[in-house]
Design a protein around this motif. Structure first.
Motif, PDB file in Angstrom:
ATOM      1  N   TRP A   1       0.847  -1.189   0.000  1.00 59.18           N
ATOM      2  CA  TRP A   1       0.000   0.000   0.000  1.00 59.18           C
ATOM      3  C   TRP A   1       0.882   1.238   0.000  1.00 59.18           C
ATOM      4  CZ3 TRP A   1      -5.268  -0.502  -0.294  1.00 59.18           C
ATOM      5  CH2 TRP A   1      -5.796  -1.769  -0.010  1.00 59.18           C
ATOM      6  N   ASN A   2       0.471   2.245  -0.747  1.00 61.19           N
ATOM      7  CA  ASN A   2       1.237   3.489  -0.751  1.00 61.19           C
ATOM      8  C   ASN A   2       0.321   4.679  -0.982  1.00 61.19           C
ATOM      9  OD1 ASN A   2       0.617   3.666  -3.470  1.00 61.19           O
ATOM     10  ND2 ASN A   2       2.711   3.391  -4.185  1.00 61.19           N
TER      11      ASN A   2
ATOM     12  N   TYR B   1       5.004   7.002  -1.655  1.00 58.95           N
ATOM     13  CA  TYR B   1       5.569   6.535  -0.398  1.00 58.95           C
ATOM     14  C   TYR B   1       4.848   5.274   0.065  1.00 58.95           C
ATOM     15  CZ  TYR B   1       7.548  11.230  -0.292  1.00 58.95           C
ATOM     16  OH  TYR B   1       8.228  12.382  -0.618  1.00 58.95           O
ATOM     17  N   SER B   2       5.599   4.237   0.333  1.00 58.91           N
ATOM     18  CA  SER B   2       5.055   2.980   0.814  1.00 58.91           C
ATOM     19  C   SER B   2       4.688   3.098   2.286  1.00 58.91           C
ATOM     20  CB  SER B   2       6.075   1.857   0.628  1.00 58.91           C
ATOM     21  OG  SER B   2       5.708   0.710   1.359  1.00 58.91           O
TER      22      SER B   2
ATOM     23  N   ALA C   1      -0.296  -0.725  -4.355  1.00 50.97           N
ATOM     24  CA  ALA C   1       0.861  -0.167  -5.058  1.00 50.97           C
ATOM     25  C   ALA C   1       1.302  -1.052  -6.223  1.00 50.97           C
ATOM     26  CB  ALA C   1       2.018   0.022  -4.079  1.00 50.97           C
ATOM     27  N   SER C   2       0.602  -0.957  -7.324  1.00 48.77           N
ATOM     28  CA  SER C   2       1.041  -1.613  -8.550  1.00 48.77           C
ATOM     29  C   SER C   2       0.559  -0.783  -9.729  1.00 48.77           C
ATOM     30  CB  SER C   2       0.479  -3.037  -8.647  1.00 48.77           C
ATOM     31  OG  SER C   2      -0.886  -3.017  -9.009  1.00 48.77           O
TER      32      SER C   2
ATOM     33  N   HIS D   1      -9.212  -8.529  -9.508  1.00 43.16           N
ATOM     34  CA  HIS D   1      -7.948  -9.049  -9.013  1.00 43.16           C
ATOM     35  C   HIS D   1      -7.379 -10.038 -10.035  1.00 43.16           C
ATOM     36  CE1 HIS D   1      -5.143 -11.378  -6.538  1.00 43.16           C
ATOM     37  NE2 HIS D   1      -5.070 -10.302  -5.764  1.00 43.16           N
ATOM     38  N   PRO D   2      -6.064 -10.005 -10.309  1.00 43.35           N
ATOM     39  CA  PRO D   2      -5.494 -10.882 -11.332  1.00 43.35           C
ATOM     40  C   PRO D   2      -5.720 -12.365 -11.067  1.00 43.35           C
ATOM     41  CG  PRO D   2      -3.878  -9.266 -10.589  1.00 43.35           C
ATOM     42  CD  PRO D   2      -5.071  -9.098  -9.726  1.00 43.35           C
ATOM     43  N   GLN D   3      -5.769 -12.762  -9.788  1.00 44.17           N
ATOM     44  CA  GLN D   3      -5.941 -14.168  -9.451  1.00 44.17           C
ATOM     45  C   GLN D   3      -7.381 -14.502  -9.087  1.00 44.17           C
ATOM     46  OE1 GLN D   3      -3.472 -15.517  -6.210  1.00 44.17           O
ATOM     47  NE2 GLN D   3      -4.483 -17.502  -6.057  1.00 44.17           N
ATOM     48  N   TYR D   4      -8.015 -13.646  -8.294  1.00 45.98           N
ATOM     49  CA  TYR D   4      -9.338 -13.959  -7.758  1.00 45.98           C
ATOM     50  C   TYR D   4     -10.483 -13.351  -8.561  1.00 45.98           C
ATOM     51  CZ  TYR D   4      -6.645 -15.482  -3.713  1.00 45.98           C
ATOM     52  OH  TYR D   4      -5.751 -16.137  -2.894  1.00 45.98           O
ATOM     53  N   GLY D   5     -10.162 -12.503  -9.513  1.00 42.61           N
ATOM     54  CA  GLY D   5     -11.209 -11.891 -10.326  1.00 42.61           C
ATOM     55  C   GLY D   5     -12.142 -11.040  -9.491  1.00 42.61           C
TER      56      GLY D   5
END
Length: 245
Positions: free
Chosen positions: A43-44, A54-55, A85-86, A116-120
């Motif tokens: 998270w940032n 800033y993280s 943070a992506s 979400h890339p994995q969980y959709g």
């Protein structure tokens, strides 16, 4: 990747504490979320579109310094926020508290920007989010789902707060109380209510638009209103909605 319309709205019991305590509370929530599948992210906070980022973990001192500066001249309470943070920017959370205006409510707001890339867009992903939030603090009310639904399809008086796709209520309910809902179960001193497990969107141009899902959400909210468990904004401002004796 197209943006989706899912927002979290958590109305909290007023907290009469200063910036440092509220900021630490928010960071504790972010840390708790890192143990939740799908939310184990960094998270940032970023200042300006191309400004420094800033993280909340790796740059905690600088992160808090910038947030503290933002709050330095405020007279209406405090706020702190963070993005996932992506480059995809999946999630956003914003916590505000100690609001001084008579019409203000301490609240946690969140947005889901992309699947979400994995969980959709699995319902369980968001149920787990609600469980983490209601473990963090016991809300007065929690709603999650499309904002367009609230704007265009809310079946109740505008002063009455619904749950949209799914929500948490500070009351004990049984599945037989809300037969229109797919899931009704206890959660953290209240009740989780999920209108249906299938993801849906509320604007017609979206491929996940579902008139049936909208109508089902409306039926659930009408039932909850008849049960007397949906607050008005005025009742939430009072600060004691659904408090346990």
């Amino acid at each position: 990747m197209s943006r989706i319309d899912l927002a979290l709205s958590v109305k909290l019991t007023p907290q009469n504490y200063e910036f440092e305590k509220g900021a630490e509370d928010f960071l504790a929530l972010l840390m708790d979320l890192r143990r939740v599948p799908g939310f184990e992210v960094d998270w940032n906070a970023q200042w300006a579109e191309a400004g420094p980022s800033y993280s909340a973990w790796n740059d905690k001192a600088d992160y808090l310094k910038k947030i503290r500066e933002h709050n330095g001249n405020r007279r209406d309470g405090f706020s702190i926020w963070a993005d996932e943070a992506s480059n995809q920017r999946l999630f956003y959370l914003d916590y505000s508290w100690n609001n001084q205006a008579l019409s203000s409510i301490d609240r946690l707001l969140g947005e889901i920007y992309h699947p979400h890339p994995q969980y959709g867009t699995q319902a369980q992903l968001y149920i787990d989010l609600i469980e983490a939030v209601t473990t963090w603090k016991r809300p007065q009310h929690l709603a999650f789902g499309p904002m367009v639904y609230m704007r265009d399809h809310h079946p109740l008086d505008r002063a009455r707060v619904g749950i949209r796709w799914m929500g948490w209520l500070p009351f004990a309910l049984n599945p037989s109380d809300v037969p229109e809902a797919e899931l009704v179960r206890p959660m953290n001193g209240g009740t989780l209510v999920v209108t249906q497990s299938q993801f849906w969107q509320a604007w017609e141009a979206n491929p996940d638009h579902s008139r049936a899902a909208i109508e089902r959400a409306q039926e659930v909210e009408i039932r909850l209103n008849l049960l007397g468990v949906l607050p008005t904004n005025i009742e939430l401002v009072r600060g004691d909605w659904g408090q346990q004796p």
